[in-house]
Design a protein around this motif. Sequence first.
Motif, PDB file in Angstrom:
ATOM      1  N   VAL A 227       0.866  -1.186   0.000  1.00  0.00           N
ATOM      2  CA  VAL A 227       0.000   0.000   0.000  1.00  0.00           C
ATOM      3  C   VAL A 227       0.896   1.228   0.000  1.00  0.00           C
ATOM      4  O   VAL A 227       1.720   1.403   0.896  1.00  0.00           O
ATOM      5  N   LEU A 228       0.755   2.060  -1.028  1.00  0.00           N
ATOM      6  CA  LEU A 228       1.539   3.282  -1.130  1.00  0.00           C
ATOM      7  C   LEU A 228       0.707   4.474  -0.680  1.00  0.00           C
ATOM      8  O   LEU A 228      -0.457   4.600  -1.047  1.00  0.00           O
ATOM      9  N   LYS A 229       1.332   5.322   0.081  1.00  0.00           N
ATOM     10  CA  LYS A 229       0.669   6.537   0.548  1.00  0.00           C
ATOM     11  C   LYS A 229       0.741   7.640  -0.503  1.00  0.00           C
ATOM     12  O   LYS A 229      -0.134   8.497  -0.595  1.00  0.00           O
ATOM     13  N   GLY A 230       1.803   7.599  -1.302  1.00  0.00           N
ATOM     14  CA  GLY A 230       1.972   8.585  -2.354  1.00  0.00           C
ATOM     15  C   GLY A 230       3.199   9.445  -2.174  1.00  0.00           C
ATOM     16  O   GLY A 230       3.707  10.037  -3.133  1.00  0.00           O
ATOM     17  N   ASP A 231       3.713   9.523  -0.943  1.00  0.00           N
ATOM     18  CA  ASP A 231       4.886  10.359  -0.681  1.00  0.00           C
ATOM     19  C   ASP A 231       6.143   9.524  -0.463  1.00  0.00           C
ATOM     20  O   ASP A 231       7.126  10.009   0.115  1.00  0.00           O
ATOM     21  N   GLU A 232       6.121   8.282  -0.942  1.00  0.00           N
ATOM     22  CA  GLU A 232       7.292   7.410  -0.778  1.00  0.00           C
ATOM     23  C   GLU A 232       8.495   7.985  -1.530  1.00  0.00           C
ATOM     24  O   GLU A 232       8.359   8.536  -2.635  1.00  0.00           O
ATOM     25  N   THR A 233       9.663   7.844  -0.940  1.00  0.00           N
ATOM     26  CA  THR A 233      10.895   8.277  -1.605  1.00  0.00           C
ATOM     27  C   THR A 233      11.272   7.261  -2.677  1.00  0.00           C
ATOM     28  O   THR A 233      10.774   6.120  -2.693  1.00  0.00           O
ATOM     29  N   ASN A 234      12.195   7.657  -3.548  1.00  0.00           N
ATOM     30  CA  ASN A 234      12.696   6.715  -4.551  1.00  0.00           C
ATOM     31  C   ASN A 234      13.362   5.522  -3.877  1.00  0.00           C
ATOM     32  O   ASN A 234      13.233   4.384  -4.333  1.00  0.00           O
ATOM     33  N   GLU A 235      14.052   5.780  -2.780  1.00  0.00           N
ATOM     34  CA  GLU A 235      14.716   4.681  -2.052  1.00  0.00           C
ATOM     35  C   GLU A 235      13.695   3.667  -1.537  1.00  0.00           C
ATOM     36  O   GLU A 235      13.922   2.446  -1.593  1.00  0.00           O
ATOM     37  N   GLU A 236      12.570   4.155  -1.048  1.00  0.00           N
ATOM     38  CA  GLU A 236      11.533   3.237  -0.555  1.00  0.00           C
ATOM     39  C   GLU A 236      10.923   2.434  -1.692  1.00  0.00           C
ATOM     40  O   GLU A 236      10.649   1.230  -1.547  1.00  0.00           O
ATOM     41  N   LEU A 237      10.740   3.065  -2.839  1.00  0.00           N
ATOM     42  CA  LEU A 237      10.182   2.339  -3.988  1.00  0.00           C
ATOM     43  C   LEU A 237      11.186   1.330  -4.531  1.00  0.00           C
ATOM     44  O   LEU A 237      10.795   0.269  -5.045  1.00  0.00           O
ATOM     45  N   GLN A 238      12.465   1.624  -4.405  1.00  0.00           N
ATOM     46  CA  GLN A 238      13.481   0.649  -4.819  1.00  0.00           C
ATOM     47  C   GLN A 238      13.494  -0.553  -3.877  1.00  0.00           C
ATOM     48  O   GLN A 238      13.727  -1.687  -4.307  1.00  0.00           O
ATOM     49  N   LEU A 239      13.235  -0.310  -2.605  1.00  0.00           N
ATOM     50  CA  LEU A 239      13.105  -1.422  -1.661  1.00  0.00           C
ATOM     51  C   LEU A 239      11.849  -2.242  -1.960  1.00  0.00           C
ATOM     52  O   LEU A 239      11.855  -3.466  -1.834  1.00  0.00           O
ATOM     53  N   LEU A 240      10.776  -1.573  -2.367  1.00  0.00           N
ATOM     54  CA  LEU A 240       9.561  -2.289  -2.775  1.00  0.00           C
ATOM     55  C   LEU A 240       9.864  -3.213  -3.952  1.00  0.00           C
ATOM     56  O   LEU A 240       9.335  -4.335  -4.022  1.00  0.00           O
ATOM     57  N   ALA A 241      10.718  -2.758  -4.856  1.00  0.00           N
ATOM     58  CA  ALA A 241      11.093  -3.603  -5.995  1.00  0.00           C
ATOM     59  C   ALA A 241      11.698  -4.920  -5.518  1.00  0.00           C
ATOM     60  O   ALA A 241      11.443  -5.986  -6.089  1.00  0.00           O
ATOM     61  N   LYS A 242      12.483  -4.859  -4.457  1.00  0.00           N
ATOM     62  CA  LYS A 242      13.052  -6.086  -3.887  1.00  0.00           C
ATOM     63  C   LYS A 242      11.946  -7.014  -3.395  1.00  0.00           C
ATOM     64  O   LYS A 242      12.000  -8.230  -3.584  1.00  0.00           O
ATOM     65  N   ASP A 243      10.918  -6.436  -2.763  1.00  0.00           N
ATOM     66  CA  ASP A 243       9.784  -7.237  -2.280  1.00  0.00           C
ATOM     67  C   ASP A 243       9.031  -7.893  -3.432  1.00  0.00           C
ATOM     68  O   ASP A 243       8.387  -8.927  -3.250  1.00  0.00           O
ATOM     69  N   ILE A 244       9.105  -7.290  -4.602  1.00  0.00           N
ATOM     70  CA  ILE A 244       8.410  -7.819  -5.774  1.00  0.00           C
ATOM     71  C   ILE A 244       9.247  -8.867  -6.494  1.00  0.00           C
ATOM     72  O   ILE A 244       8.775  -9.969  -6.806  1.00  0.00           O
ATOM     73  N   PHE A 245      10.516  -8.543  -6.763  1.00  0.00           N
ATOM     74  CA  PHE A 245      11.307  -9.338  -7.705  1.00  0.00           C
ATOM     75  C   PHE A 245      12.210 -10.387  -7.071  1.00  0.00           C
ATOM     76  O   PHE A 245      12.666 -11.288  -7.776  1.00  0.00           O
ATOM     77  N   GLN A 246      12.493 -10.299  -5.769  1.00  0.00           N
ATOM     78  CA  GLN A 246      13.337 -11.326  -5.153  1.00  0.00           C
ATOM     79  C   GLN A 246      12.731 -12.707  -5.382  1.00  0.00           C
ATOM     80  O   GLN A 246      11.522 -12.884  -5.249  1.00  0.00           O
ATOM     81  N   TYR A 247      13.557 -13.684  -5.720  1.00  0.00           N
ATOM     82  CA  TYR A 247      13.080 -15.044  -6.041  1.00  0.00           C
ATOM     83  C   TYR A 247      12.139 -15.034  -7.247  1.00  0.00           C
ATOM     84  O   TYR A 247      11.282 -15.915  -7.378  1.00  0.00           O
ATOM     85  N   PHE A 248      12.263 -14.035  -8.122  1.00  0.00           N
ATOM     86  CA  PHE A 248      11.433 -13.907  -9.322  1.00  0.00           C
ATOM     87  C   PHE A 248       9.958 -13.674  -9.013  1.00  0.00           C
ATOM     88  O   PHE A 248       9.103 -13.780  -9.885  1.00  0.00           O
ATOM     89  N   GLY A 249       9.639 -13.391  -7.758  1.00  0.00           N
ATOM     90  CA  GLY A 249       8.238 -13.188  -7.396  1.00  0.00           C
ATOM     91  C   GLY A 249       7.495 -14.467  -7.084  1.00  0.00           C
ATOM     92  O   GLY A 249       6.266 -14.481  -7.024  1.00  0.00           O
ATOM     93  N   LEU A 250       8.217 -15.569  -6.832  1.00  0.00           N
ATOM     94  CA  LEU A 250       7.578 -16.875  -6.668  1.00  0.00           C
ATOM     95  C   LEU A 250       7.136 -17.179  -5.237  1.00  0.00           C
ATOM     96  O   LEU A 250       6.447 -18.165  -5.002  1.00  0.00           O
ATOM     97  N   GLY A 251       7.527 -16.351  -4.265  1.00  0.00           N
ATOM     98  CA  GLY A 251       7.200 -16.632  -2.873  1.00  0.00           C
ATOM     99  C   GLY A 251       5.873 -16.027  -2.444  1.00  0.00           C
ATOM    100  O   GLY A 251       5.384 -15.066  -3.039  1.00  0.00           O
TER     101      GLY A 251
END
Length: 344
Positions: free
Chosen positions: A185-209
Amino acid sequence: MNTENQVLGLIKLSGYIKAFLAKKPENHNEDDADIELLLKRSEIENPWFTIDNQKFALQQWTDLLTEENIKNWLGNYSISKISKRVGLILAGNIPLVGFHDVISVVLGNHIPVIKLSSKDKYMIPFLLKKWNEFSNENVAFEFVEKLENFDAVIATGSNNTARYLEYYFKNHLNIIRKNRTSVAVLKGDETNEELQLLAKDIFQYFGLGCRNVTRIFIPQDFVIDRLFENFLGFQDIINHNKYANNYDYNRAVYLLNQDKFWDNNFVMLKEDDKLFSPLSVINFSRYESLDEMKSFIAENEENIQCVVAKGELELNAIPFGEAQNPGLDTYADNVDTMKFLELV
């Protein structure tokens, strides 16, 4: 079995793996070569288990298995005085996903009777063998092709498989796990660093977990391009053949169906209300209010493994980038495995 020896052995195992991960390949000894061979063999037989992803999983476990963490965790439970046989049907969607169940059963003073996933059949036996050595032979376990002669069972499968498992094990104490996924859930004021960390939550293990984010909730005025810009750190994922096949297939389906989607050549964003998305696709939806969000998450609790968001949103969420870093007291499907084992 001696729990103290088991804990000491587990700490030694953690140190052993940590030392291996810290070495450069040219400095590996004969023991290290055994692990390297297992990593390569696992990747050959299951290309989703890249060596990097397997090492990431091992690193997460070495970070978790400290004396302080283990003793704080076990201190919340009563350890059984009588050892029982606990059947484990392990999943294999990401590396070492079943290791938490194995550790829980052993430290609960029970004997794990393990049916390995065909997708993850090398590293767990190796780690158990080493753990037993480091524990002065105080870790009992069995590997089987078919579960027989057990007192309780913990099984993980798809929703369809779970229905069969629930029927098959209806006369035994059991935990039957089903499909789950995670949301952000994004509030809208996330920094680029926070969105890059979100990318890790998405793509780690190819998204299979089940802890990988497959759906994102964004405010009405959120600019989609911000996601793509901050996902670029994972653009090399498209070079993985099996992931690329999924991407090409899903893109072709959307084009044929004339579905609306956003594409940056390695992942697609699709405005869709479904929690689960196909591999290489992230569903998103825009929300009007946070109360709406909280209601949706509560209503879909049985399908959501974790929520990634800022703590200030009061969604009982975990921080960006932490989805694949669960603690020892974080349980699949939010069912406390150790409490269950007290009942066996």
